[in-house]
Scaffold this active site. Structure first.
Site, PDB file in Angstrom:
ATOM      1  CE  LYS A 114      -3.964  -1.573   1.824  1.00  0.00           C
ATOM      2  NZ  LYS A 114      -5.501  -1.355   2.897  1.00  0.00           N
ATOM      3  CE  LYS A 196     -10.391 -14.588  -5.287  1.00  0.00           C
ATOM      4  NZ  LYS A 196      -9.385 -13.865  -3.846  1.00  0.00           N
ATOM      5  CE  LYS A 199     -13.618  -4.954  -3.950  1.00  0.00           C
ATOM      6  NZ  LYS A 199     -14.060  -4.718  -2.913  1.00  0.00           N
TER       7      LYS A 199
END
Ligand code: TRP
Length: 332
Positions: A114, A196, A199
Protein backbone atom coordinates in the site's frame (compact mmCIF):
# COMPACT_ATOMS: atom_id res chain seq x y z
CA UNK A 1 -25.22 -20.37 23.04
CA UNK A 2 -22.66 -20.00 25.82
CA UNK A 3 -20.56 -22.96 24.80
CA UNK A 4 -20.34 -21.99 21.14
CA UNK A 5 -16.90 -20.96 20.02
CA UNK A 6 -16.55 -17.32 19.00
CA UNK A 7 -15.77 -16.25 15.44
CA UNK A 8 -15.07 -12.69 14.34
CA UNK A 9 -14.24 -10.98 11.08
CA UNK A 10 -14.01 -7.46 9.72
CA UNK A 11 -14.97 -6.31 6.28
CA UNK A 12 -13.62 -3.14 4.70
CA UNK A 13 -16.50 -1.16 3.22
CA UNK A 14 -14.40 -0.20 0.27
CA UNK A 15 -16.67 -1.10 -2.61
CA UNK A 16 -19.18 -3.45 -4.11
CA UNK A 17 -19.40 -7.18 -3.50
CA UNK A 18 -18.51 -9.41 -6.43
CA UNK A 19 -19.99 -12.68 -7.63
CA UNK A 20 -16.58 -14.19 -6.83
CA UNK A 21 -16.64 -13.24 -3.16
CA UNK A 22 -20.26 -14.35 -2.87
CA UNK A 23 -19.86 -17.83 -4.42
CA UNK A 24 -16.40 -18.25 -2.92
CA UNK A 25 -17.10 -17.23 0.66
CA UNK A 26 -20.12 -15.19 1.78
CA UNK A 27 -22.63 -17.79 0.59
CA UNK A 28 -21.30 -20.18 3.22
CA UNK A 29 -21.25 -17.74 6.09
CA UNK A 30 -24.90 -17.97 7.06
CA UNK A 31 -24.32 -21.62 7.98
CA UNK A 32 -21.49 -20.67 10.35
CA UNK A 33 -23.93 -19.09 12.80
CA UNK A 34 -25.21 -22.55 13.72
CA UNK A 35 -21.78 -23.62 14.84
CA UNK A 36 -20.26 -20.38 16.13
CA UNK A 37 -21.15 -17.19 17.97
CA UNK A 38 -20.39 -14.85 15.04
CA UNK A 39 -19.34 -11.19 15.00
CA UNK A 40 -18.93 -9.23 11.78
CA UNK A 41 -18.16 -5.57 11.56
CA UNK A 42 -17.74 -2.96 8.85
CA UNK A 43 -14.12 -1.85 9.30
CA UNK A 44 -14.71 1.81 8.48
CA UNK A 45 -11.81 2.98 10.67
CA UNK A 46 -9.43 0.91 8.58
CA UNK A 47 -10.57 2.40 5.30
CA UNK A 48 -9.38 5.93 6.14
CA UNK A 49 -5.76 4.77 6.08
CA UNK A 50 -6.17 5.67 2.41
CA UNK A 51 -8.16 8.77 1.42
CA UNK A 52 -11.89 8.26 1.19
CA UNK A 53 -14.66 10.48 -0.01
CA UNK A 54 -16.80 10.94 3.15
CA UNK A 55 -20.18 10.62 1.42
CA UNK A 56 -19.00 7.52 -0.44
CA UNK A 57 -17.65 5.93 2.73
CA UNK A 58 -20.97 6.44 4.53
CA UNK A 59 -22.83 5.03 1.54
CA UNK A 60 -20.54 2.03 1.15
CA UNK A 61 -20.73 1.19 4.85
CA UNK A 62 -24.52 0.99 4.78
CA UNK A 63 -24.56 -0.77 1.41
CA UNK A 64 -22.14 -3.33 2.70
CA UNK A 65 -24.30 -3.96 5.75
CA UNK A 66 -27.45 -4.28 3.61
CA UNK A 67 -25.70 -6.62 1.17
CA UNK A 68 -24.44 -8.94 3.86
CA UNK A 69 -27.89 -9.20 5.38
CA UNK A 70 -29.35 -9.83 1.93
CA UNK A 71 -26.74 -12.56 1.40
CA UNK A 72 -28.13 -14.40 4.40
CA UNK A 73 -26.27 -13.06 7.44
CA UNK A 74 -29.26 -12.88 9.74
CA UNK A 75 -28.83 -10.06 12.30
CA UNK A 76 -30.78 -12.14 14.81
CA UNK A 77 -28.13 -14.84 14.66
CA UNK A 78 -25.00 -12.80 14.02
CA UNK A 79 -23.73 -9.66 15.71
CA UNK A 80 -23.36 -7.07 12.96
CA UNK A 81 -21.92 -3.67 13.76
CA UNK A 82 -19.89 -0.71 12.56
CA UNK A 83 -16.35 -0.51 13.93
CA UNK A 84 -16.38 3.23 14.70
CA UNK A 85 -19.52 2.76 16.83
CA UNK A 86 -17.57 0.78 19.40
CA UNK A 87 -14.99 3.21 20.73
CA UNK A 88 -13.08 0.46 22.51
CA UNK A 89 -11.46 -0.45 19.17
CA UNK A 90 -9.61 2.85 19.02
CA UNK A 91 -8.73 2.68 22.71
CA UNK A 92 -7.31 -0.82 22.71
CA UNK A 93 -5.72 -0.01 19.35
CA UNK A 94 -3.62 2.66 21.06
CA UNK A 95 -2.55 0.38 23.87
CA UNK A 96 -1.57 -2.35 21.43
CA UNK A 97 0.47 0.06 19.33
CA UNK A 98 2.66 0.31 22.41
CA UNK A 99 3.12 -3.46 22.30
CA UNK A 100 3.77 -3.75 18.57
CA UNK A 101 7.32 -3.27 17.36
CA UNK A 102 8.37 -0.91 14.60
CA UNK A 103 10.25 -3.77 12.97
CA UNK A 104 7.19 -6.02 12.98
CA UNK A 105 5.02 -3.40 11.31
CA UNK A 106 7.74 -2.67 8.75
CA UNK A 107 7.66 -6.30 7.64
CA UNK A 108 3.94 -6.37 6.82
CA UNK A 109 3.56 -7.05 3.11
CA UNK A 110 0.28 -5.14 2.92
CA UNK A 111 2.00 -2.05 4.32
CA UNK A 112 4.78 -2.37 1.77
CA UNK A 113 2.27 -2.83 -1.08
CA UNK A 114 0.00 0.00 0.00
CA UNK A 115 2.81 2.45 0.64
CA UNK A 116 4.16 1.72 -2.82
CA UNK A 117 0.70 2.32 -4.25
CA UNK A 118 -0.02 5.49 -2.26
CA UNK A 119 3.48 6.97 -2.11
CA UNK A 120 2.06 10.46 -1.49
CA UNK A 121 0.19 9.39 1.65
CA UNK A 122 2.22 6.97 3.77
CA UNK A 123 0.57 7.97 7.03
CA UNK A 124 1.06 6.64 10.55
CA UNK A 125 -2.36 4.97 10.46
CA UNK A 126 -1.40 2.91 7.43
CA UNK A 127 1.69 1.79 9.30
CA UNK A 128 -0.09 1.03 12.59
CA UNK A 129 -3.13 -0.59 10.95
CA UNK A 130 -2.20 -4.11 12.16
CA UNK A 131 -2.29 -2.93 15.80
CA UNK A 132 -5.85 -1.69 15.29
CA UNK A 133 -6.72 -4.97 13.63
CA UNK A 134 -5.23 -6.81 16.62
CA UNK A 135 -7.48 -4.72 18.87
CA UNK A 136 -10.52 -5.48 16.69
CA UNK A 137 -9.87 -9.13 17.21
CA UNK A 138 -8.63 -9.38 20.79
CA UNK A 139 -11.47 -7.29 22.27
CA UNK A 140 -13.86 -10.18 21.59
CA UNK A 141 -11.63 -13.07 22.71
CA UNK A 142 -12.53 -15.05 19.58
CA UNK A 143 -11.43 -18.61 18.91
CA UNK A 144 -11.37 -18.12 15.15
CA UNK A 145 -10.80 -15.31 12.68
CA UNK A 146 -11.84 -16.18 9.12
CA UNK A 147 -9.58 -14.30 6.74
CA UNK A 148 -8.26 -14.61 3.23
CA UNK A 149 -4.66 -15.35 2.38
CA UNK A 150 -3.76 -11.63 2.30
CA UNK A 151 -4.72 -11.12 5.95
CA UNK A 152 -3.01 -14.14 7.48
CA UNK A 153 0.14 -12.18 8.28
CA UNK A 154 -1.94 -9.70 10.29
CA UNK A 155 -3.55 -12.51 12.29
CA UNK A 156 -0.09 -13.94 12.97
CA UNK A 157 1.01 -10.53 14.25
CA UNK A 158 -2.12 -10.37 16.43
CA UNK A 159 -1.14 -13.68 18.00
CA UNK A 160 2.38 -12.39 18.67
CA UNK A 161 1.15 -9.15 20.23
CA UNK A 162 -1.39 -11.01 22.37
CA UNK A 163 1.28 -13.45 23.51
CA UNK A 164 3.64 -10.60 24.36
CA UNK A 165 0.96 -8.85 26.43
CA UNK A 166 -0.05 -12.07 28.18
CA UNK A 167 3.50 -12.93 29.10
CA UNK A 168 3.85 -9.55 30.84
CA UNK A 169 0.43 -9.33 32.50
CA UNK A 170 -1.04 -12.82 32.76
CA UNK A 171 -3.81 -14.38 30.68
CA UNK A 172 -5.67 -11.37 29.37
CA UNK A 173 -6.19 -12.31 25.73
CA UNK A 174 -7.27 -15.53 24.11
CA UNK A 175 -4.85 -16.39 21.29
CA UNK A 176 -7.03 -16.70 18.16
CA UNK A 177 -6.56 -19.08 15.24
CA UNK A 178 -6.93 -18.03 11.62
CA UNK A 179 -9.88 -19.90 10.16
CA UNK A 180 -9.74 -20.99 6.56
CA UNK A 181 -13.36 -21.84 5.70
CA UNK A 182 -14.17 -24.85 3.57
CA UNK A 183 -13.57 -23.54 0.08
CA UNK A 184 -16.47 -22.47 -2.07
CA UNK A 185 -16.32 -21.95 -5.79
CA UNK A 186 -13.16 -20.42 -7.17
CA UNK A 187 -14.49 -17.84 -9.59
CA UNK A 188 -12.13 -16.38 -12.19
CA UNK A 189 -12.39 -13.23 -14.32
CA UNK A 190 -14.75 -13.58 -17.28
CA UNK A 191 -12.17 -11.83 -19.46
CA UNK A 192 -8.95 -13.32 -18.11
CA UNK A 193 -10.07 -16.70 -16.78
CA UNK A 194 -6.62 -17.50 -15.42
CA UNK A 195 -6.89 -14.64 -12.86
CA UNK A 196 -9.24 -14.42 -9.88
CA UNK A 197 -12.41 -12.36 -10.39
CA UNK A 198 -11.64 -9.04 -8.74
CA UNK A 199 -12.85 -5.46 -8.44
CA UNK A 200 -9.45 -4.36 -9.66
CA UNK A 201 -9.83 -6.22 -12.98
CA UNK A 202 -8.73 -3.81 -15.70
CA UNK A 203 -11.57 -4.92 -17.96
CA UNK A 204 -14.94 -4.00 -16.35
CA UNK A 205 -16.52 -6.94 -18.20
CA UNK A 206 -14.35 -9.39 -16.26
CA UNK A 207 -16.04 -8.82 -12.91
CA UNK A 208 -19.72 -9.33 -12.04
CA UNK A 209 -21.13 -7.41 -9.08
CA UNK A 210 -24.03 -8.51 -6.92
CA UNK A 211 -25.66 -5.15 -7.60
CA UNK A 212 -25.38 -5.37 -11.40
CA UNK A 213 -28.74 -5.09 -13.16
CA UNK A 214 -30.03 -7.95 -15.31
CA UNK A 215 -28.88 -6.52 -18.62
CA UNK A 216 -25.37 -5.90 -17.33
CA UNK A 217 -25.07 -9.44 -15.99
CA UNK A 218 -26.31 -10.96 -19.25
CA UNK A 219 -24.01 -8.76 -21.31
CA UNK A 220 -20.96 -9.70 -19.23
CA UNK A 221 -21.69 -13.42 -19.62
CA UNK A 222 -22.37 -13.16 -23.34
CA UNK A 223 -18.98 -11.49 -23.75
CA UNK A 224 -17.14 -13.99 -21.56
CA UNK A 225 -13.91 -15.28 -23.07
CA UNK A 226 -14.12 -18.93 -24.19
CA UNK A 227 -12.10 -20.96 -26.72
CA UNK A 228 -12.42 -22.22 -30.27
CA UNK A 229 -13.49 -25.77 -29.51
CA UNK A 230 -17.26 -25.16 -29.10
CA UNK A 231 -17.69 -28.03 -26.67
CA UNK A 232 -18.85 -27.56 -23.07
CA UNK A 233 -16.34 -29.70 -21.21
CA UNK A 234 -14.44 -29.18 -17.94
CA UNK A 235 -10.70 -28.76 -18.42
CA UNK A 236 -9.11 -26.01 -16.28
CA UNK A 237 -5.78 -26.34 -18.05
CA UNK A 238 -6.84 -26.09 -21.68
CA UNK A 239 -10.30 -24.54 -21.39
CA UNK A 240 -10.07 -22.05 -18.51
CA UNK A 241 -12.93 -19.84 -19.76
CA UNK A 242 -15.48 -22.62 -20.24
CA UNK A 243 -14.36 -24.38 -17.04
CA UNK A 244 -14.88 -21.15 -15.11
CA UNK A 245 -18.38 -20.75 -16.56
CA UNK A 246 -19.12 -24.36 -15.64
CA UNK A 247 -17.93 -23.76 -12.10
CA UNK A 248 -20.18 -20.70 -11.82
CA UNK A 249 -23.13 -22.55 -13.35
CA UNK A 250 -22.56 -25.47 -11.01
CA UNK A 251 -22.35 -23.20 -7.95
CA UNK A 252 -25.61 -21.48 -8.91
CA UNK A 253 -27.63 -24.56 -9.91
CA UNK A 254 -26.11 -27.36 -7.84
CA UNK A 255 -25.53 -29.38 -11.02
CA UNK A 256 -22.38 -31.46 -11.42
CA UNK A 257 -19.96 -30.98 -14.31
CA UNK A 258 -21.19 -34.22 -15.94
CA UNK A 259 -24.78 -33.03 -15.75
CA UNK A 260 -23.80 -29.72 -17.31
CA UNK A 261 -21.83 -31.45 -20.03
CA UNK A 262 -24.84 -33.59 -20.87
CA UNK A 263 -27.23 -30.64 -20.75
CA UNK A 264 -25.21 -28.73 -23.34
CA UNK A 265 -24.10 -31.69 -25.42
CA UNK A 266 -24.21 -30.68 -29.08
CA UNK A 267 -25.12 -27.09 -28.19
CA UNK A 268 -22.76 -24.21 -28.79
CA UNK A 269 -21.37 -21.55 -26.49
CA UNK A 270 -24.04 -19.20 -27.85
CA UNK A 271 -26.53 -21.21 -25.85
CA UNK A 272 -24.34 -21.99 -22.85
CA UNK A 273 -23.18 -18.45 -22.02
CA UNK A 274 -26.66 -16.88 -21.62
CA UNK A 275 -27.74 -19.93 -19.62
CA UNK A 276 -24.95 -19.20 -17.14
CA UNK A 277 -26.08 -15.57 -17.00
CA UNK A 278 -29.65 -16.66 -16.23
CA UNK A 279 -28.47 -19.07 -13.54
CA UNK A 280 -26.38 -16.33 -11.93
CA UNK A 281 -29.31 -13.92 -12.00
CA UNK A 282 -31.56 -16.46 -10.32
CA UNK A 283 -29.15 -16.22 -7.37
CA UNK A 284 -27.93 -12.61 -7.44
CA UNK A 285 -31.17 -10.96 -8.59
CA UNK A 286 -33.06 -11.63 -5.35
CA UNK A 287 -30.01 -10.62 -3.26
CA UNK A 288 -29.67 -7.34 -5.17
CA UNK A 289 -33.37 -6.58 -4.80
CA UNK A 290 -33.38 -7.42 -1.10
CA UNK A 291 -30.29 -5.25 -0.48
CA UNK A 292 -31.98 -2.34 -2.26
CA UNK A 293 -35.13 -2.85 -0.24
CA UNK A 294 -33.13 -2.87 3.03
CA UNK A 295 -31.24 0.27 2.02
CA UNK A 296 -34.51 2.11 1.76
CA UNK A 297 -35.52 0.88 5.20
CA UNK A 298 -33.27 3.24 7.15
CA UNK A 299 -34.85 2.56 10.51
CA UNK A 300 -34.36 -1.18 10.15
CA UNK A 301 -30.66 -0.81 9.29
CA UNK A 302 -30.27 1.63 12.16
CA UNK A 303 -31.83 -0.81 14.54
CA UNK A 304 -29.49 -3.57 13.32
CA UNK A 305 -26.28 -1.59 13.75
CA UNK A 306 -27.36 -0.07 17.05
CA UNK A 307 -28.26 -3.41 18.56
CA UNK A 308 -25.02 -4.83 17.19
CA UNK A 309 -22.90 -2.04 18.63
CA UNK A 310 -24.56 -2.38 22.01
CA UNK A 311 -23.88 -6.07 22.23
CA UNK A 312 -20.35 -5.73 20.87
CA UNK A 313 -19.61 -2.75 23.12
CA UNK A 314 -20.52 -4.65 26.27
CA UNK A 315 -18.08 -7.43 25.44
CA UNK A 316 -15.37 -5.09 24.19
CA UNK A 317 -15.64 -3.05 27.36
CA UNK A 318 -14.96 -6.03 29.59
CA UNK A 319 -11.68 -6.71 27.80
CA UNK A 320 -10.67 -3.05 27.71
CA UNK A 321 -11.25 -2.61 31.48
CA UNK A 322 -9.03 -5.59 32.17
CA UNK A 323 -6.30 -4.21 29.93
CA UNK A 324 -6.45 -0.72 31.44
CA UNK A 325 -6.17 -2.20 34.91
CA UNK A 326 -3.23 -4.39 33.93
CA UNK A 327 -1.20 -1.57 32.40
CA UNK A 328 -1.80 0.64 35.46
CA UNK A 329 -4.38 3.24 34.46
CA UNK A 330 -6.33 4.62 37.44
CA UNK A 331 -9.95 3.42 37.23
CA UNK A 332 -12.39 6.26 36.81
N1 TRP B 1 -7.84 -5.91 7.40
C1 TRP B 1 -9.00 -6.63 6.92
C2 TRP B 1 -9.08 -6.50 5.38
O1 TRP B 1 -8.51 -5.59 4.83
C3 TRP B 1 -10.25 -6.14 7.53
C4 TRP B 1 -10.21 -6.26 9.02
C5 TRP B 1 -10.07 -5.24 9.91
C6 TRP B 1 -10.32 -7.46 9.77
N2 TRP B 1 -10.10 -5.74 11.18
C7 TRP B 1 -10.24 -7.08 11.12
C8 TRP B 1 -10.47 -8.81 9.42
C9 TRP B 1 -10.30 -8.04 12.15
C10 TRP B 1 -10.52 -9.75 10.44
C11 TRP B 1 -10.44 -9.37 11.79
O2 TRP B 1 -9.73 -7.31 4.76
Amino acid sequence: MEDKKVLLSGIQPSGDLTLGSYLGAIKNWSALAREFDCYYFMADMHTITVRQDPAQLRKHTLEQLASYIACGLDPEENTLFIQSHVHQHAELGWVLQCFTMFGELSRMTQFKDKSAKHAENINAGLFAYPSLMAADILLYQPDFVPVGEDQKQHVELTRDVAGRFNSLYGDVFKIPEPYIPKVGARVMSLQTPTAKMSKSDEDPNGCVYLKDDNDTVMRKFKRAVTDSETCVRYDRENKPGISNLMEIYSACTGKTYEEIQREFDGKGYGEFKPAVGEAVLSVTGPIRDEANRLLKDKSYLEQVYRTGAEKAGAIANRTLRKVYKKVGFVPR
